[in-house]
Design a protein around this motif. Sequence first.
Motif, PDB file in Angstrom:
ATOM      1  N   LEU B  13      -1.951 -10.228  -3.270  1.00  0.00           N
ATOM      2  CA  LEU B  13      -2.847 -11.149  -3.983  1.00  0.00           C
ATOM      3  C   LEU B  13      -3.772 -10.403  -4.938  1.00  0.00           C
ATOM      4  N   ASP B  14      -4.090  -9.146  -4.606  1.00  0.00           N
ATOM      5  CA  ASP B  14      -4.925  -8.344  -5.498  1.00  0.00           C
ATOM      6  C   ASP B  14      -4.150  -7.816  -6.693  1.00  0.00           C
ATOM      7  N   GLY B  15      -2.859  -8.152  -6.772  1.00  0.00           N
ATOM      8  CA  GLY B  15      -2.060  -7.700  -7.902  1.00  0.00           C
ATOM      9  C   GLY B  15      -1.555  -6.288  -7.757  1.00  0.00           C
ATOM     10  N   LYS B  16      -1.632  -5.739  -6.525  1.00  0.00           N
ATOM     11  CA  LYS B  16      -1.187  -4.357  -6.332  1.00  0.00           C
ATOM     12  C   LYS B  16       0.152  -4.288  -5.629  1.00  0.00           C
ATOM     13  N   GLY B  17       0.782  -5.437  -5.409  1.00  0.00           N
ATOM     14  CA  GLY B  17       2.040  -5.455  -4.678  1.00  0.00           C
ATOM     15  C   GLY B  17       3.219  -5.022  -5.530  1.00  0.00           C
ATOM     16  N   VAL B  18       4.271  -4.541  -4.862  1.00  0.00           N
ATOM     17  CA  VAL B  18       5.532  -4.238  -5.544  1.00  0.00           C
ATOM     18  C   VAL B  18       6.640  -4.996  -4.817  1.00  0.00           C
ATOM     19  N   ALA B  19       7.849  -4.918  -5.343  1.00  0.00           N
ATOM     20  CA  ALA B  19       8.949  -5.698  -4.780  1.00  0.00           C
ATOM     21  C   ALA B  19       9.163  -5.391  -3.306  1.00  0.00           C
ATOM     22  N   LYS B  20       8.920  -4.141  -2.911  1.00  0.00           N
ATOM     23  CA  LYS B  20       9.161  -3.757  -1.519  1.00  0.00           C
ATOM     24  C   LYS B  20       8.213  -4.495  -0.569  1.00  0.00           C
ATOM     25  N   ASP B  21       7.022  -4.827  -1.039  1.00  0.00           N
ATOM     26  CA  ASP B  21       6.058  -5.500  -0.179  1.00  0.00           C
ATOM     27  C   ASP B  21       6.562  -6.868   0.271  1.00  0.00           C
ATOM     28  N   LEU B  22       7.236  -7.581  -0.623  1.00  0.00           N
ATOM     29  CA  LEU B  22       7.788  -8.890  -0.247  1.00  0.00           C
ATOM     30  C   LEU B  22       8.871  -8.718   0.811  1.00  0.00           C
ATOM     31  N   LYS B  23       9.685  -7.676   0.619  1.00  0.00           N
ATOM     32  CA  LYS B  23      10.745  -7.405   1.591  1.00  0.00           C
ATOM     33  C   LYS B  23      10.143  -7.045   2.949  1.00  0.00           C
ATOM     34  N   ASP B  24       9.092  -6.218   2.902  1.00  0.00           N
ATOM     35  CA  ASP B  24       8.430  -5.800   4.141  1.00  0.00           C
ATOM     36  C   ASP B  24       7.861  -6.992   4.899  1.00  0.00           C
ATOM     37  N   LEU B  25       7.191  -7.891   4.173  1.00  0.00           N
ATOM     38  CA  LEU B  25       6.590  -9.058   4.825  1.00  0.00           C
ATOM     39  C   LEU B  25       7.632  -9.846   5.591  1.00  0.00           C
ATOM     40  N   LYS B  26       8.795 -10.030   4.957  1.00  0.00           N
ATOM     41  CA  LYS B  26       9.851 -10.806   5.589  1.00  0.00           C
ATOM     42  C   LYS B  26      10.401 -10.079   6.818  1.00  0.00           C
ATOM     43  N   GLU B  27      10.566  -8.774   6.660  1.00  0.00           N
ATOM     44  CA  GLU B  27      11.122  -7.958   7.741  1.00  0.00           C
ATOM     45  C   GLU B  27      10.140  -7.890   8.919  1.00  0.00           C
ATOM     46  N   TRP B  28       8.865  -7.672   8.614  1.00  0.00           N
ATOM     47  CA  TRP B  28       7.876  -7.477   9.669  1.00  0.00           C
ATOM     48  C   TRP B  28       7.601  -8.764  10.444  1.00  0.00           C
ATOM     49  N   SER B  29       7.850  -9.908   9.813  1.00  0.00           N
ATOM     50  CA  SER B  29       7.563 -11.164  10.504  1.00  0.00           C
ATOM     51  C   SER B  29       8.437 -11.328  11.735  1.00  0.00           C
ATOM     52  N   LYS B  30       9.550 -10.579  11.779  1.00  0.00           N
ATOM     53  CA  LYS B  30      10.454 -10.695  12.939  1.00  0.00           C
ATOM     54  C   LYS B  30       9.803 -10.187  14.215  1.00  0.00           C
ATOM     55  N   VAL B  31       8.874  -9.236  14.084  1.00  0.00           N
ATOM     56  CA  VAL B  31       8.209  -8.694  15.269  1.00  0.00           C
ATOM     57  C   VAL B  31       7.446  -9.799  16.000  1.00  0.00           C
ATOM     58  N   LEU B  32       6.904 -10.734  15.243  1.00  0.00           N
ATOM     59  CA  LEU B  32       6.094 -11.797  15.855  1.00  0.00           C
ATOM     60  C   LEU B  32       6.930 -12.753  16.694  1.00  0.00           C
ATOM     61  N   ASN B  33       8.271 -12.728  16.543  1.00  0.00           N
ATOM     62  CA  ASN B  33       9.109 -13.568  17.406  1.00  0.00           C
ATOM     63  C   ASN B  33       8.957 -13.188  18.866  1.00  0.00           C
ATOM     64  N   ALA B  34       8.575 -11.935  19.107  1.00  0.00           N
ATOM     65  CA  ALA B  34       8.442 -11.471  20.486  1.00  0.00           C
ATOM     66  C   ALA B  34       7.072 -11.783  21.050  1.00  0.00           C
ATOM     67  N   SER B  35       6.255 -12.485  20.297  1.00  0.00           N
ATOM     68  CA  SER B  35       4.883 -12.734  20.725  1.00  0.00           C
ATOM     69  C   SER B  35       4.839 -13.552  22.009  1.00  0.00           C
ATOM     70  N   ARG B  36       3.707 -13.445  22.698  1.00  0.00           N
ATOM     71  CA  ARG B  36       3.602 -14.039  24.018  1.00  0.00           C
ATOM     72  C   ARG B  36       3.436 -15.562  23.959  1.00  0.00           C
ATOM     73  N   CYS B  37       2.684 -16.056  22.988  1.00  0.00           N
ATOM     74  CA  CYS B  37       2.413 -17.497  22.957  1.00  0.00           C
ATOM     75  C   CYS B  37       2.897 -18.115  21.655  1.00  0.00           C
ATOM     76  N   GLY B  38       2.913 -19.426  21.634  1.00  0.00           N
ATOM     77  CA  GLY B  38       3.406 -20.146  20.477  1.00  0.00           C
ATOM     78  C   GLY B  38       2.591 -19.885  19.227  1.00  0.00           C
ATOM     79  N   LEU B  39       1.302 -19.668  19.426  1.00  0.00           N
ATOM     80  CA  LEU B  39       0.434 -19.395  18.285  1.00  0.00           C
ATOM     81  C   LEU B  39       0.882 -18.128  17.567  1.00  0.00           C
ATOM     82  N   GLY B  40       1.188 -17.099  18.380  1.00  0.00           N
ATOM     83  CA  GLY B  40       1.628 -15.837  17.787  1.00  0.00           C
ATOM     84  C   GLY B  40       3.001 -15.964  17.167  1.00  0.00           C
ATOM     85  N   GLN B  41       3.891 -16.687  17.864  1.00  0.00           N
ATOM     86  CA  GLN B  41       5.267 -16.800  17.377  1.00  0.00           C
ATOM     87  C   GLN B  41       5.354 -17.511  16.036  1.00  0.00           C
TER      88      GLN B  41
END
Lengths: 231, 94
Positions: B13-41
Motif C-alpha cells: 500500500l505504501d507503493g514499495k511492493g514488487v511482483a514477488k510480494d503478491l506471490k508471497d501473500l498468496k503463498e503465506w496465507s496457506k500457513v493460516l489454514n493450520a490455525s487453531r480457530c476459525g478466526l485464524g483460519q
Amino acid sequence: MSNLIKFKIDGVECMAEGGKFIVEAAAENGIYIPTLCNMKGVKPKGACRICSVRINGRLMTSCTTPVTDGMEIESESEEIRELRRSIVELLFVSGNHFCPACEKSGSCELQALGYYYQMMVPRFPYEFPQKGVDATSSKIIKDQNRCIFCKRCIKTIKDEEGRSFFAFRNRGHRTEVVLDPVMAEKMDDATAQLAMENCPVGSILVKEKGFDKPIGTRKFDKQPIGSDIKL
Amino acid sequence: MTQVMNNKLRKILDGKGVAKDLKDLKEWSKVLNASRCGLGQTAANPIVSSLKNFRPLYEQLIQKDTDFDEGFDMKSAVQASCNYVGRVPNFNHH
C-alpha cells in the motif's frame, strides 16, 4: 493392552491402544512427529501447530487428536513439511532469537527444530519486536524476547497448593508470560531448575546457571531432535 | 502470521511492493489454514479473495520495473551522513 487398534501413518501400518493421542501413538511405533508446546504427562494444548497432520483432508494437531481404528494420517508429505518449516520460521521471526548468545543454545527445542527442517534463514521479514527481560526475581530471569507462548511453564510449575508461578498477561500480540513476583520469592531451587528445563526455548533461565553444560554434552549436540523416537 | 502479512500489505500500500510480494501473500496465507480457530483460519481470506478478484488494483500499486525494493537509497543516505559530519562524499570511488 486389550483394545489395540490399527491405523496408518504415511502408509505405514501402526498399532496402538485406542484413545491415545496421535503423537504418543506414533512415537510408540517409531514415527517422530515434532512438537513444541506438547509435553508428556501434561494435558495437550495444540497451540504451536507444529504437530499438524492431515487426516481425511483436514489439518489436525496430532497432540490433541486421539487415534481411532483405521485412521489414515499424512505426516511427512511435502506440504506438511513445508507448513511445519514455515511455522518454525514464523517463531524465529516473531521473537528475538539470537542463538549464538543464548544460554539454552544446544538444548533448545526451537533451535533443534530449525536444524531438523534445515532452515537457513526465515522466508518472512524479521519483526524485531521490542520486548523486555524481567530479572527482578531472586531465582529466575524471564526473557520475553525468546518466549514462544507454549504455556508449558504455566501448566507444570506449580506450588504445593496447585497455584501456578507463571501466568499470561495482556492479549493478542502484546501477550506476555510473567512470573508472579510474590510467589517467586518463595520458589525453591528445584522448582526453578524444573522451570528452566521445561521451557522449550531459553525464555526461563535460572540465575547464575547459564552455560553450565559444555559444548558437546548439550541435549541436541550429537543427535538431532526426535532421534530417540525414530527407528 | 497475520502480523507478518499485515506488514507485507502495508508495504504494498505504501507503493514499495514488487511482483514477488503478491506471490508471497498468496503463498503465506496457506500457513493460516493450520490455525487453531476459525478466526485464524479465515484471517487471510480478505487478502486472498481480493487478490483473486481485484488483481489489477494490486498490480497498479506495485513497482513493475524492479524485482527488489531495498527501501533505502544509498546515495542519499551517504549524502545525509556526509552533511552531518561535514565531509564531501566521493560517489565515483565506489
